[in-house]
Design an enzyme around this catalytic site. Structure first.
Site, short mmCIF file in Angstrom:
data_model
loop_
_atom_site.label_atom_id
_atom_site.label_comp_id
_atom_site.label_asym_id
_atom_site.label_seq_id
_atom_site.Cartn_x
_atom_site.Cartn_y
_atom_site.Cartn_z
N HIS A 304 -4.40 1.81 13.21
CA HIS A 304 -5.03 1.80 14.53
C HIS A 304 -4.62 3.04 15.28
O HIS A 304 -3.50 3.52 15.16
CB HIS A 304 -4.59 0.54 15.32
CG HIS A 304 -5.48 0.27 16.48
ND1 HIS A 304 -5.27 0.83 17.71
CD2 HIS A 304 -6.59 -0.50 16.58
CE1 HIS A 304 -6.23 0.42 18.53
NE2 HIS A 304 -7.04 -0.38 17.88
N ASP A 361 -9.15 -6.70 12.64
CA ASP A 361 -10.21 -6.98 11.68
C ASP A 361 -9.72 -7.51 10.34
O ASP A 361 -10.51 -7.97 9.53
CB ASP A 361 -11.03 -5.70 11.44
CG ASP A 361 -11.81 -5.30 12.67
OD1 ASP A 361 -12.36 -6.21 13.32
OD2 ASP A 361 -11.87 -4.11 12.99
N1 ACO Z 1 -5.50 3.33 4.83
C1 ACO Z 1 -4.85 4.41 4.33
N2 ACO Z 1 -4.41 5.43 5.07
C2 ACO Z 1 -4.65 5.38 6.38
C3 ACO Z 1 -5.31 4.30 6.98
C4 ACO Z 1 -5.74 3.24 6.15
N3 ACO Z 1 -6.38 2.20 6.66
N4 ACO Z 1 -5.41 4.51 8.31
C5 ACO Z 1 -4.82 5.69 8.55
N5 ACO Z 1 -4.35 6.21 7.39
C6 ACO Z 1 -3.61 7.47 7.23
C7 ACO Z 1 -4.52 8.67 7.22
O1 ACO Z 1 -4.96 9.00 5.92
C8 ACO Z 1 -3.63 9.73 7.81
O2 ACO Z 1 -2.75 10.15 6.80
P1 ACO Z 1 -2.15 11.67 6.78
O3 ACO Z 1 -1.52 11.90 8.12
O4 ACO Z 1 -1.15 11.63 5.67
O5 ACO Z 1 -3.32 12.56 6.55
C9 ACO Z 1 -2.81 8.96 8.84
O6 ACO Z 1 -2.77 7.61 8.36
C10 ACO Z 1 -3.38 8.96 10.24
O7 ACO Z 1 -4.73 8.57 10.14
P2 ACO Z 1 -5.81 9.00 11.20
O8 ACO Z 1 -7.18 8.80 10.62
O9 ACO Z 1 -5.50 10.37 11.74
O10 ACO Z 1 -5.52 7.95 12.34
P3 ACO Z 1 -6.48 7.59 13.49
O11 ACO Z 1 -5.65 7.11 14.59
O12 ACO Z 1 -7.40 8.73 13.78
O13 ACO Z 1 -7.40 6.43 12.85
C11 ACO Z 1 -8.25 4.33 12.25
C12 ACO Z 1 -7.31 5.12 13.18
C13 ACO Z 1 -9.67 4.98 12.27
C14 ACO Z 1 -8.38 2.90 12.73
C15 ACO Z 1 -7.68 4.38 10.80
O14 ACO Z 1 -6.40 3.77 10.77
C16 ACO Z 1 -8.60 3.72 9.78
O15 ACO Z 1 -9.53 4.37 9.29
N6 ACO Z 1 -8.38 2.39 9.46
C17 ACO Z 1 -9.23 1.67 8.57
C18 ACO Z 1 -10.50 1.19 9.27
C19 ACO Z 1 -10.21 0.06 10.24
O16 ACO Z 1 -9.55 -0.92 9.92
N7 ACO Z 1 -10.77 0.19 11.45
C20 ACO Z 1 -10.65 -0.85 12.51
C21 ACO Z 1 -9.75 -0.36 13.63
S1 ACO Z 1 -9.59 -1.60 14.85
C22 ACO Z 1 -11.04 -1.54 15.66
O17 ACO Z 1 -11.65 -0.54 15.87
C23 ACO Z 1 -11.55 -2.77 16.12
#
Ligand code: ACO
Length: 427
Positions: A304, A361
């Site tokens: 998140h 979720d």
């Molecule tokens: N699985 C694996 N790696 C992940 C995940 C994940 N679910 N989420 C983040 N990371 C990693 C990224 O690869 C990144 O790694 P790095 O720094 O080594 O390159 C690091 O964690 C940071 O990720 P970002 O994408 O920069 O984090 P951001 O805050 O922008 O993204 C998000 C948040 C979009 C929710 C992300 O965690 C994600 O894609 N999760 C999966 C989708 C999801 O469950 N979305 C629902 C969110 S809740 C909602 O909106 C209701």
């Protein structure tokens, strides 16, 4: 004395005021930065940018706190109804008896939708995603129910229409997609009961109200009711800032919510768990893929932007999931896979180092499945729940005397001025 920070550049100093929120959150007010220095700030994804002052929802991502108008979401999930929570978010206070009765009457009176809307539904291609349909239909509402005006009471009617009709429209889309007769809302049922009845009642099998399902839906919607300046809410505020009608602003929020990185994650989680089940329960493969930088796969329902600890909504959802399945006497293999996946991920160095915990979720899809909601309707369920938050945030932005049209700037990285080359001279 107001705190400030000093920005030093090329020997010149300027003072930027510090804004402090009621929970002690600090922000540097850069609204005069460009005028005074010619600089803008650069913050892709707005991870460090506060787009507004807001008195609606407070969240602390480090401590796992979420409050609507100061009330912890756990207390609302325990004691409130979705209707009351919607009133709280939009009006800033819990309703007294009289206000709640008036709100209930208005919701009931506005719960029917124009019969001509059915023709729209019937003309969408059969395989259309319900979120695409909902976004279009909410926009279309403007043609059926023009905004009444700018007086407080008239705005209230438009907001109530949305809250009442979107629920009816969501159930209607399900019925039409199945080729079944549409079920109308009933005045004797609560907000949640009515939705389930409109979804599942048929002429050959009357729907019997199931208390556990109704309660699960109540909690599900309360947990989704607002989440401050997330992607879809920011879309509502941004589109709304151009002074479009409320229907168009909400329609943009629905479109943003559809994305798998946002509200669409609840559908994506079930698809991921189903795939793991089809692979013989091999969740290690999903973990390995999520950790692989060269693989775009992510563990859906994990991570998140704001929460760097367990999402407080996910905690409630997980507990509710267990209770609901037990009460409905359902055994869902996807729940076992989800729990094992969570256990493994939470012990894994990658997920620990990246602060990746289950978000709302991760377990919500299993709750919705147990209630009988089809997978492609999951994000629509989220949208119905998020409506009060979108409306409250839109209203707050409209009431803000300092509100401006949202118009970020950019740092241009393209070609410098160059000549137009006629086509016969181009390489
Ligand atoms: N699985 C694996 N790696 C992940 C995940 C994940 N679910 N989420 C983040 N990371 C990693 C990224 O690869 C990144 O790694 P790095 O720094 O080594 O390159 C690091 O964690 C940071 O990720 P970002 O994408 O920069 O984090 P951001 O805050 O922008 O993204 C998000 C948040 C979009 C929710 C992300 O965690 C994600 O894609 N999760 C999966 C989708 C999801 O469950 N979305 C629902 C969110 S809740 C909602 O909106 C209701």
């Amino acid at each position: 004395m107001q705190e400030s920070v000093t920005l030093t550049y090329n020997g010149r100093q300027i003072q930027l005021p510090v804004v402090i929120g009621t929970e002690g959150e600090k922000a540097i007010d850069i609204s005069t930065l460009r005028a005074n220095t010619g600089f803008i700030t650069l913050d892709p994804g707005y991870a460090n940018t506060g787009s507004c002052l807001s008195a609606i929802t407070y969240m602390d991502g480090e401590k796992g706190i979420l409050r609507y108008r100061g009330i912890p979401v756990e207390h609302l999930a325990e004691n409130s109804t979705f209707k009351e929570t919607a009133y709280l978010l939009i009006n800033g206070k819990l309703p007294n008896r009289e206000e709640l009765t008036r709100f209930s009457i208005m919701l009931n009176d506005n719960s029917l939708v124009h019969e001509d809307l059915k023709a729209f539904y019937q003309n969408f291609p059969r395989a259309s995603h319900p979120m695409g349909i909902l976004s279009s239909m909410v926009n279309a509402l403007r043609s059926f129910y023009p905004e009444l005006g700018t007086l407080e009471e008239q705005i209230t009617i438009t907001m109530t229409r949305l809250l009442a009709k979107v629920r009816t429209m969501a159930a209607m889309s399900y019925k039409i997609s199945r080729g079944h007769k549409v079920v109308y809302p009933r005045p004797d049922l609560t907000y949640c009961e009515n939705f389930l009845n409109m979804m599942f009642d048929t002429p050959v099998k009357p729907y019997e109200i199931n208390r556990a399902a109704v309660d699960a839906l109540r909690v599900f919607w309360i947990l989704h009711a607002d989440h401050e300046q997330n992607c879809s809410t920011s879309a509502v505020r941004m589109v709304g800032s151009a002074r479009v009608n409320l229907y168009a602003a909400i329609s943009s929020g629905i479109a943003a919510l559809w994305g798998p990185l946002h509200g669409g994650a609840n559908q994506a989680v079930i698809e991921m768990l189903t795939q793991i089940q089809a692979d013989g329960g091999n969740y290690q493969n999903a973990i390995q893929r999520a950790k692989d930088r060269n693989d775009p796969f992510r563990l859906m329902g994990f991570g998140h932007r704001v929460y760097k600890t367990y999402d407080p909504r996910a905690k409630i959802m997980k507990k509710m999931c267990d209770e609901l399945l037990e009460s409905l006497k359902i055994s869902d293999p996807l729940l076992d896979i989800a729990k094992e996946l969570e256990e493994v991920a939470r012990k894994d160095a990658y997920f620990i180092d990246h602060n990746l915990y289950p978000n709302v979720d991760f377990y919500s899809g299993i709750v919705l499945r147990a209630i009988g909601i089809p997978t492609n309707m999951f994000t629509v369920m989220f949208a119905i729940g998020r409506l009060p938050g979108w409306i409250a945030q839109w209203k707050e932005s409209m009431d803000d005397p300092k509100w401006k049209i949202s118009r970020p700037r950019q740092v241009y990285t393209g070609a410098n001025e160059c000549d137009f080359v006629p086509i016969h001279l181009r390489p």
